[in-house]
Scaffold this motif. Sequence first.
Motif, PDB file in Angstrom:
ATOM      1  N   VAL A   1     -13.228  -1.149   8.748  1.00 14.58           N
ATOM      2  CA  VAL A   1     -12.417  -1.759   9.801  1.00 14.58           C
ATOM      3  C   VAL A   1     -11.216  -2.485   9.195  1.00 14.58           C
ATOM      4  O   VAL A   1     -11.357  -3.293   8.271  1.00 14.58           O
ATOM      5  CB  VAL A   1     -13.266  -2.766  10.615  1.00 14.58           C
ATOM      6  CG1 VAL A   1     -12.447  -3.351  11.765  1.00 14.58           C
ATOM      7  CG2 VAL A   1     -14.530  -2.091  11.137  1.00 14.58           C
ATOM      8  N   GLY A   2     -10.041  -2.179   9.745  1.00 11.04           N
ATOM      9  CA  GLY A   2      -8.819  -2.848   9.291  1.00 11.04           C
ATOM     10  C   GLY A   2      -8.149  -2.169   8.107  1.00 11.04           C
ATOM     11  O   GLY A   2      -6.999  -2.453   7.784  1.00 11.04           O
ATOM     12  N   GLY A   3      -8.870  -1.235   7.448  1.00 13.67           N
ATOM     13  CA  GLY A   3      -8.280  -0.517   6.313  1.00 13.67           C
ATOM     14  C   GLY A   3      -7.251   0.497   6.792  1.00 13.67           C
ATOM     15  O   GLY A   3      -7.313   0.980   7.926  1.00 13.67           O
ATOM     16  N   LYS A   4      -6.286   0.787   5.924  1.00 14.81           N
ATOM     17  CA  LYS A   4      -5.274   1.797   6.258  1.00 14.81           C
ATOM     18  C   LYS A   4      -5.097   2.775   5.104  1.00 14.81           C
ATOM     19  O   LYS A   4      -5.098   2.375   3.932  1.00 14.81           O
ATOM     20  CB  LYS A   4      -3.938   1.127   6.551  1.00 14.81           C
ATOM     21  CG  LYS A   4      -3.934   0.405   7.887  1.00 14.81           C
ATOM     22  CD  LYS A   4      -2.540  -0.001   8.301  1.00 14.81           C
ATOM     23  CE  LYS A   4      -2.616  -0.502   9.744  1.00 14.81           C
ATOM     24  NZ  LYS A   4      -1.347  -1.015  10.200  1.00 14.81           N
ATOM     25  N   LEU A   5      -4.937   4.053   5.462  1.00 20.31           N
ATOM     26  CA  LEU A   5      -4.721   5.080   4.438  1.00 20.31           C
ATOM     27  C   LEU A   5      -4.015   6.271   5.054  1.00 20.31           C
ATOM     28  O   LEU A   5      -3.947   6.402   6.277  1.00 20.31           O
ATOM     29  CB  LEU A   5      -6.057   5.511   3.813  1.00 20.31           C
ATOM     30  CG  LEU A   5      -6.959   6.491   4.573  1.00 20.31           C
ATOM     31  CD1 LEU A   5      -8.105   6.952   3.686  1.00 20.31           C
ATOM     32  CD2 LEU A   5      -7.494   5.914   5.874  1.00 20.31           C
ATOM     33  N   ASN A   6      -3.462   7.112   4.188  1.00 17.96           N
ATOM     34  CA  ASN A   6      -2.939   8.389   4.665  1.00 17.96           C
ATOM     35  C   ASN A   6      -3.784   9.493   4.022  1.00 17.96           C
ATOM     36  O   ASN A   6      -3.862   9.598   2.795  1.00 17.96           O
ATOM     37  CB  ASN A   6      -1.453   8.558   4.321  1.00 17.96           C
ATOM     38  CG  ASN A   6      -0.894   9.829   4.957  1.00 17.96           C
ATOM     39  OD1 ASN A   6      -1.163  10.932   4.486  1.00 17.96           O
ATOM     40  ND2 ASN A   6      -0.138   9.676   6.042  1.00 17.96           N
ATOM     41  N   VAL A   7      -4.410  10.289   4.868  1.00 21.03           N
ATOM     42  CA  VAL A   7      -5.346  11.307   4.386  1.00 21.03           C
ATOM     43  C   VAL A   7      -4.629  12.358   3.538  1.00 21.03           C
ATOM     44  O   VAL A   7      -5.114  12.753   2.467  1.00 21.03           O
ATOM     45  CB  VAL A   7      -6.103  11.935   5.580  1.00 21.03           C
ATOM     46  CG1 VAL A   7      -6.881  13.178   5.151  1.00 21.03           C
ATOM     47  CG2 VAL A   7      -7.042  10.906   6.214  1.00 21.03           C
ATOM     48  N   ALA A   8      -3.457  12.804   3.979  1.00 18.75           N
ATOM     49  CA  ALA A   8      -2.734  13.841   3.235  1.00 18.75           C
ATOM     50  C   ALA A   8      -2.248  13.306   1.886  1.00 18.75           C
ATOM     51  O   ALA A   8      -2.278  14.015   0.879  1.00 18.75           O
ATOM     52  CB  ALA A   8      -1.556  14.364   4.057  1.00 18.75           C
ATOM     53  N   TYR A   9      -1.809  12.066   1.861  1.00 13.73           N
ATOM     54  CA  TYR A   9      -1.397  11.448   0.593  1.00 13.73           C
ATOM     55  C   TYR A   9      -2.568  11.489  -0.391  1.00 13.73           C
ATOM     56  O   TYR A   9      -2.411  11.810  -1.566  1.00 13.73           O
ATOM     57  CB  TYR A   9      -0.951   9.997   0.837  1.00 13.73           C
ATOM     58  CG  TYR A   9      -0.651   9.257  -0.447  1.00 13.73           C
ATOM     59  CD1 TYR A   9       0.606   9.342  -1.051  1.00 13.73           C
ATOM     60  CD2 TYR A   9      -1.638   8.497  -1.077  1.00 13.73           C
ATOM     61  CE1 TYR A   9       0.869   8.698  -2.252  1.00 13.73           C
ATOM     62  CE2 TYR A   9      -1.383   7.848  -2.277  1.00 13.73           C
ATOM     63  CZ  TYR A   9      -0.136   7.948  -2.863  1.00 13.73           C
ATOM     64  OH  TYR A   9       0.107   7.320  -4.052  1.00 13.73           O
TER      65      TYR A   9
END
Length: 650
Positions: free
Chosen positions: A73-81
């Motif tokens: 919860v609250g984490g952010k990421l870019n899957v393609a990156y």
Amino acid sequence: MSNEALSNLLHEERRFAPPAEFAAAANVTAEAYAAAEADRLAFWETQARRLHWAEPWTETLDWSDAPFAKWFVGGKLNVAYNCVDRHVEAGHGEQVAIHFEGEPGDSRSITYAELQREVSKAANALTSLGVVAGDRVAIYMPMIPETVVAMLACARIGAPHSVVFAAFAPDALRSRIDDAGAKVLITADGYNRRGSVANLKPNADAGVEGAETLEKVLVVRRTGHEVPWNAERDVWWHELVDAQSDQHTPEAFDAEHPLFILYTSGTTGKPKGILHTSGGYLTQASYTHHAVFDLKPDTDVYWCTADVGWVTGHSYIVYGPLSNRVTQVLYEGTPDTPHQGRFWENVQKYKISLLYTAPTAIRTFMKWGESIPAKFDLSSLRLLGSVGEPINPEAWIWYREFIGGGRCPIVDTWWQTETGSIMISPLPGVTETKPGSAMTPLPGISANVVEQDGTVVPNGGGGFLVLDKPWPSMLRGIWGDPQRYKDTYWSRFAEQGYYFAGDGAKKDEDGHLWLLGRVDDIMLVSGHNISTTEVESALVSHPKVAEAAVVGAKDEITGQRIVAFVILRGGNAEDEGLDDELKAHVSKALGPIAKPKQIQFVAELPKTRSGKIMRRLLKDVAEDRAIGDTTTLADSTVMDLIASKLPHAA
Ligand code: 6R9
């Protein structure tokens, strides 16, 4: 299944320990079980840290609104990156990501640096068509690199994709576009299949006809043949995508941002749009691929033979492997084009070391005979995987012997579209395997076998497979239908809060798990619940049998009677007396209760595009009824053949 427990008839004594060398170098050791046991959430946090996060999470799991989970919860990421750019940034831009092998023999290799440029261009192209984060994109594509690029481009801009099998009919495409409310469709002019060109564009055209949310159709040129064209709606990929900048800055999305919707056919009713999100999904897809396939990114060559239109293609061609910096083979065609050794020719050509395929393929290879793989150099292989159906012990042994040269560990991996990633499987460097058993839940995963009322069955017993703890890549729901999500998976064992998988399973004397097929397929013969899998495995253990499908047909005396459909191994004739010989063989292996009443020799079995036997249709034949819905069959002519062979009413 009746109130009686599921019978446990099959006994298997063979054991295969991991080779010492393999175990010594394995990515994951037995310690992982202990770590996960000590603190399950901390274990998954450690696995999540294998990825790049733009912002850290503040809570590992929020289960307060169960069965709706939130992970990281609250984490952010870019899957393609995570699947592309970070490998280039770490200096691996020149490593091959994809060796593409076309069915006609054309091939090309794509490095991570090239993949980064292609995905960036495609992301810019989608943006130019008006696609923004949250918009849905349908993908109706063959097995070509642009399909992987398209999926990653969607992930990169936060537009959930919905991949539809290229072999599905226009109606299936339209219902999926409508249900997801897709804005853009990505498709191709066609593809190569069985030596000829399959037309895809006319089906795509028919599928988008009347689809109200759809604005644009982006078309990849694969075959170059003439296709119908709607100038207002259709755009060529090579015109739009190639003209874009190859620079694109990935935006970080919330861990719970939707990544994709994938429809499961199910046996009845309208297909369910299974929803997966970003952080938890990628964590588990990535970890399980690392742990179960033991990928060494600098030296291994991996090949998953699944179609990308199936969840196996999503998790074990695209997201898991690429997040781990795989070098993999992507093959366009069928196993028997231009000859029955094509798979083994691919293994030899690319020196494939890790192979992941399905029992249906293995049984087909058994039918064709071991002299075919024997013509090729398969010495590069070091691990074999299986997924999709229970693998019969004899098919397992055949796979080990004739493909794995008796040296490769086999991982039989149980999971579902809904689970997102592998749940039950051996660890290749740890587990002493038993042919036909998926063995134990992976570290961090919890599963059990229960009776009708939810009580846990003791070792030696059988019942329903349940997942009793939430897991990172679990489905987050059914697209647009939260009630159906609860009803389908969480109502059966609501009191205990278990996820109902819909599969029968048994625990052997050591507590190891044996998957026994869908609960709906379990037969009830004279008061005994008998799994189709066990009878099929007994039949396949006869040296003349390659494949078998078993159903329970209505019977006035016994409730149901067992009817078996059998395919013989290459070169074996349906000689007189074989029928009785097979019945006696099953009776000896499992006991007289499991003996088929009727055996029918057939050339093919009805299967879905992902290779699962459709017993429901065989039951229609055995009960002398009109055959039900065949739209998800790989080959719809199979049923006519089978029906015409069966003498009516037994
Ligand atoms: C990955 C996938 C899920 C159903 C599942 C079960 C069957 C898959 C299996 C297996 C026994 C295995 N299944 N793997 N049964 N052993 N190793 O196949 O997803 O298409 O959603 O199907 O497939 O019956 O419930 P999906």
